[in-house]
Design an enzyme around this catalytic site. Sequence first.
Site, PDB file in Angstrom:
ATOM      1  N   HIS A 210      48.143  44.785  96.903  1.00  0.00           N
ATOM      2  CA  HIS A 210      48.838  44.408  95.668  1.00  0.00           C
ATOM      3  C   HIS A 210      47.869  43.769  94.677  1.00  0.00           C
ATOM      4  CE1 HIS A 210      48.679  40.110  96.513  1.00  0.00           C
ATOM      5  NE2 HIS A 210      49.003  40.401  97.767  1.00  0.00           N
TER       6      HIS A 210
ATOM      7  N   GLU B  34      53.078  40.574 104.652  1.00  0.00           N
ATOM      8  CA  GLU B  34      51.833  39.855 104.945  1.00  0.00           C
ATOM      9  C   GLU B  34      52.000  38.946 106.155  1.00  0.00           C
ATOM     10  OE1 GLU B  34      48.804  39.669 105.263  1.00  0.00           O
ATOM     11  OE2 GLU B  34      47.938  39.090 103.340  1.00  0.00           O
TER      12      GLU B  34
END
Length: 193
Positions: free
Chosen positions: A13, A84
Site C-alpha cells: 500500500h 498486516e
Amino acid sequence: MTERARELWLVRHGETEWSRIGKHTGRSDIPLTAEGERQARAVGAYLAGRPFGQVLVSPLRRARQTCALAGYEALARVVPDLAEWDYGPYERRLSSEVRAEIPGWTVWTHGVPSPGETLDQVAGRARRVLAEVEAGEGDALLFAHGHLLRVLAACWAGLPPAAGGVLALGPGSVSVLGFETERRVIRRWNLAP
C-alpha cells in the site's frame, strides 16, 4: 502454481502518516496520505491495466485504497489473511522506542508479546494466501502490507519466514514472484513505479 509463465505481483500500500515516520501499523485502519494516493495511482499507471487471473486485497483501508486508486477495485476480492502483522502492544510504536526497553529488538528476531501475532502465525497466513493463489488461474495481483508481503516472499522462495527481514519494501512498491525454470524465485523486488 507450477507453470513457469505464471507470476505473483505484490503491491505494498501507499504511504500513510505512520509509515512515513516508521510507526508499526498493524491492524490500525488508517488512510493513505496525499503522497500515498499519488503512489497508488503510479502503481496503476505502471501496471497499465494489465490483466490478472485473480486480484486479492487486504481488508485494511490503506490496501483497499491503493487497490482502488490503481484501478483494480472492481476485480478485487478481500482476503483477511492479507492483513498486516498484528503487533499487539507494539502497535503505534517506533522500533527505536521498543529498543529503548529491549536492546537489539527487531520484529524479526524478537517478535511481539501477546496478544500480538508470532512470526509463525504470520507465516501461516502467508502460506494460506499462497495456497489460495496456487489454486486459482493465471497471474495474481496482491495488495497488502510491508511485513506480511516480506514474509510471503520468503515463504514463496522456500526460505525461513525471518528471511523477510532482509527484504526491504517501500510504500507503493511493486514486486514480482515467479519461476526460473521450475524453481520459485523473486524476479523483481521493491520497484517504485
